[in-house]
Design a protein around this motif. Structure first.
Motif, PDB file in Angstrom:
ATOM      1  N   ARG A  65       0.845  -1.199   0.000  1.00  0.00           N
ATOM      2  CA  ARG A  65       0.000   0.000   0.000  1.00  0.00           C
ATOM      3  C   ARG A  65       0.881   1.250   0.000  1.00  0.00           C
ATOM      4  N   ARG A  66       0.618   2.122  -0.903  1.00  0.00           N
ATOM      5  CA  ARG A  66       1.347   3.387  -0.967  1.00  0.00           C
ATOM      6  C   ARG A  66       0.357   4.426  -1.464  1.00  0.00           C
ATOM      7  N   SER A  67       0.562   5.691  -1.121  1.00  0.00           N
ATOM      8  CA  SER A  67      -0.282   6.734  -1.715  1.00  0.00           C
ATOM      9  C   SER A  67       0.165   6.936  -3.155  1.00  0.00           C
ATOM     10  N   ARG A  69      -0.362   8.785  -6.761  1.00  0.00           N
ATOM     11  CA  ARG A  69      -0.944  10.033  -7.285  1.00  0.00           C
ATOM     12  C   ARG A  69      -0.835  10.139  -8.796  1.00  0.00           C
ATOM     13  N   GLN A 162      -5.230  19.827  -6.658  1.00  0.00           N
ATOM     14  CA  GLN A 162      -4.386  18.622  -6.588  1.00  0.00           C
ATOM     15  C   GLN A 162      -4.659  17.794  -7.852  1.00  0.00           C
ATOM     16  N   TRP A 164      -4.015  14.951  -9.062  1.00  0.00           N
ATOM     17  CA  TRP A 164      -4.494  13.552  -9.061  1.00  0.00           C
ATOM     18  C   TRP A 164      -6.016  13.476  -8.994  1.00  0.00           C
ATOM     19  N   TYR A 205      -7.773   1.831   0.593  1.00  0.00           N
ATOM     20  CA  TYR A 205      -6.351   1.684   0.247  1.00  0.00           C
ATOM     21  C   TYR A 205      -6.002   0.208   0.015  1.00  0.00           C
ATOM     22  N   VAL A 216      -5.057   7.643  -3.123  1.00  0.00           N
ATOM     23  CA  VAL A 216      -4.421   8.485  -2.111  1.00  0.00           C
ATOM     24  C   VAL A 216      -5.529   9.150  -1.292  1.00  0.00           C
ATOM     25  N   ALA A 217      -5.307   9.214   0.017  1.00  0.00           N
ATOM     26  CA  ALA A 217      -6.281   9.868   0.896  1.00  0.00           C
ATOM     27  C   ALA A 217      -6.046  11.369   0.831  1.00  0.00           C
ATOM     28  N   VAL A 218      -7.004  12.099   0.323  1.00  0.00           N
ATOM     29  CA  VAL A 218      -6.879  13.557   0.214  1.00  0.00           C
ATOM     30  C   VAL A 218      -7.760  14.206   1.277  1.00  0.00           C
ATOM     31  N   GLY A 219      -7.093  14.961   2.155  1.00  0.00           N
ATOM     32  CA  GLY A 219      -7.832  15.638   3.223  1.00  0.00           C
ATOM     33  C   GLY A 219      -7.880  17.141   3.049  1.00  0.00           C
ATOM     34  N   ALA A 220      -7.081  17.653   2.080  1.00  0.00           N
ATOM     35  CA  ALA A 220      -6.996  19.102   1.883  1.00  0.00           C
ATOM     36  C   ALA A 220      -7.986  19.545   0.805  1.00  0.00           C
ATOM     37  N   TYR A 240     -12.926  12.896   3.324  1.00  0.00           N
ATOM     38  CA  TYR A 240     -11.840  12.360   2.491  1.00  0.00           C
ATOM     39  C   TYR A 240     -12.283  12.365   1.027  1.00  0.00           C
TER      40      TYR A 240
HETATM   41  C1  LIG Z   1      -5.559  12.705   7.119  1.00  0.00           C
HETATM   42  C2  LIG Z   1      -4.707  12.635   5.874  1.00  0.00           C
HETATM   43  C3  LIG Z   1      -4.793  13.666   4.942  1.00  0.00           C
HETATM   44  C4  LIG Z   1      -4.049  13.600   3.755  1.00  0.00           C
HETATM   45  N1  LIG Z   1      -4.223  14.572   2.817  1.00  0.00           N
HETATM   46  C5  LIG Z   1      -3.549  14.499   1.649  1.00  0.00           C
HETATM   47  C6  LIG Z   1      -3.779  15.457   0.629  1.00  0.00           C
HETATM   48  O1  LIG Z   1      -4.570  16.388   0.758  1.00  0.00           O
HETATM   49  N2  LIG Z   1      -3.105  15.314  -0.539  1.00  0.00           N
HETATM   50  C7  LIG Z   1      -2.235  14.274  -0.772  1.00  0.00           C
HETATM   51  O2  LIG Z   1      -1.671  14.205  -1.859  1.00  0.00           O
HETATM   52  N3  LIG Z   1      -1.998  13.349   0.182  1.00  0.00           N
HETATM   53  C8  LIG Z   1      -2.641  13.428   1.377  1.00  0.00           C
HETATM   54  N4  LIG Z   1      -2.450  12.450   2.336  1.00  0.00           N
HETATM   55  C9  LIG Z   1      -1.545  11.303   2.066  1.00  0.00           C
HETATM   56  C10 LIG Z   1      -0.204  11.454   2.804  1.00  0.00           C
HETATM   57  O3  LIG Z   1       0.560  12.459   2.163  1.00  0.00           O
HETATM   58  C11 LIG Z   1       0.523  10.101   2.736  1.00  0.00           C
HETATM   59  O4  LIG Z   1      -0.241   9.143   3.438  1.00  0.00           O
HETATM   60  C12 LIG Z   1       1.922  10.195   3.375  1.00  0.00           C
HETATM   61  O5  LIG Z   1       2.774  10.970   2.567  1.00  0.00           O
HETATM   62  C13 LIG Z   1       2.577   8.811   3.571  1.00  0.00           C
HETATM   63  O6  LIG Z   1       2.681   8.122   2.339  1.00  0.00           O
HETATM   64  P1  LIG Z   1       1.981   6.683   2.137  1.00  0.00           P
HETATM   65  O7  LIG Z   1       0.501   6.876   2.256  1.00  0.00           O
HETATM   66  O8  LIG Z   1       2.403   6.249   0.785  1.00  0.00           O
HETATM   67  O9  LIG Z   1       2.467   5.783   3.208  1.00  0.00           O
HETATM   68  C14 LIG Z   1      -3.164  12.513   3.525  1.00  0.00           C
HETATM   69  C15 LIG Z   1      -3.091  11.480   4.478  1.00  0.00           C
HETATM   70  C16 LIG Z   1      -3.860  11.534   5.640  1.00  0.00           C
HETATM   71  C17 LIG Z   1      -3.789  10.398   6.621  1.00  0.00           C
END
Ligand SMILES: Cc1cc2nc3c(=O)[nH]c(=O)nc-3n(C[C@H](O)[C@H](O)[C@H](O)COP(=O)(O)O)c2cc1C
Length: 272
Positions: A65-67, A69, A162, A164, A205, A216-220, A240
């Motif tokens: 699992r990786r984020s 984009r 963003q 993605w 995920y 990818v989890a986007v929170g912004a 999300y």
């Molecule tokens: C609550 C939360 C909000 C996040 N918001 C964003 C976001 O807005 N944009 C984005 O590209 N990644 C976002 N991420 C993903 C993180 O950047 C990512 O999980 C982190 O860099 C670690 O990488 P991984 O998920 O590959 O382990 C978010 C993750 C979490 C948990």
């Protein structure tokens, strides 16, 4: 003489039946059938969830699992979308309607929307799901069309540009109706809702990883804008956005690499 006629008649009957069967199979009636199998007006009947034999073990899904984009310009299949939504918030218990996510007091505050782009989801007959915003009903495992049109650009603008969010064929948007949980637990209910959305996000995920997809989890994002783009109700607050697509590059790591990392850190512990 009559017997010979009878034999000819039976042979002719068998021949005609065979030809009709072949014509039915290859005439496209199959295609017509699959269209109506899945689309009923505003409702998409998702393929039923499959609890398949594991393609990846849980440990592999966790490790890989990786984020992600960056996605190929390819659609998701309806079956993949079905599995992702079921993993996110689908039914796993039929007496009380419990779901894949743990939920404080089984109050289930989440509502799941899907933003489908132009040619974002391909049906089994090769046609594409109408672009738009859809709401997931876990109980009937259906999607209901809420807003028509490719809403990806608007969603991308609402998500602070963003890239993605613009490029993914599909984005899953998880919203919360806080009242369902806070009416039982008061102020503490808010944290329970945030915990639950994390569970749903991680489910997406892991399912995406198991299906060879990336997310990818986007929170912004601007909550009010996202709410408007997807056509959510005033009490459904987006938490999300999870764009999903076919990854340009999949992530892999070996047990050995993890072991080396851990051993290096253990050595650091020993050497102070
Ligand atoms: C609550 C939360 C909000 C996040 N918001 C964003 C976001 O807005 N944009 C984005 O590209 N990644 C976002 N991420 C993903 C993180 O950047 C990512 O999980 C982190 O860099 C670690 O990488 P991984 O998920 O590959 O382990 C978010 C993750 C979490 C948990």
């Amino acid at each position: 003489m009559i017997r010979e006629y009878l034999v000819v008649f039976i042979v002719a009957l068998i021949l005609i039946s065979t030809i009709m069967l072949l014509l039915h199979l290859f005439s496209g009636s199959e295609t017509m059938e699959s269209e109506t199998t899945y689309i009923r007006g505003n409702i998409v009947l998702l393929p039923l969830p499959k609890i398949r034999k594991e393609v990846l073990s849980v440990e592999e899904a966790l490790a890989y699992r990786r984020s992600i984009r960056s996605y190929e310009d390819k659609p998701l299949t309806l079956e993949q979308l079905s599995q992702l939504l079921w993993a996110a918030y689908g039914i796993t218990e039929t007496r009380y309607g419990f779901k894949t996510c743990p939920s404080a007091g089984a109050t289930y505050p989440l509502e799941i929307y899907v933003v489908v782009g132009e040619r974002g989801v391909v049906l089994p007959n090769g046609s594409f799901l109408e672009p738009g915003s859809y709401k997931y009903d876990p109980h009937s495992h259906t999607l209901k069309l809420v807003k028509r049109g490719d809403l990806r650009y608007e969603l991308y603008r609402a998500a602070l540009n963003q890239e993605w969010v613009l490029r993914a064929p599909v984005s899953i948007v998880i919203c919360a109706v806080y009242e369902r949980t806070t009416s039982v637990y008061g102020e503490r209910g808010y944290r329970y809702v945030y915990m639950e959305v994390g569970h749903a996000g991680q489910n997406i995920y892991l399912e995406a990883t198991a299906l060879g997809l990336g997310t990818v989890a986007v929170g912004a994002f601007y909550d009010d804008k996202v709410q408007k783009v997807i056509g959510a109700q005033p009490d459904e607050h987006p938490l999300y956005i999870m764009p999903v697509g076919v990854p340009k590059k999949t992530y892999r790591i070996s047990e050995q690499e993890i072991a080396r990392y851990i051993e290096d850190h253990r050595r650091e512990l020993e050497t102070g």
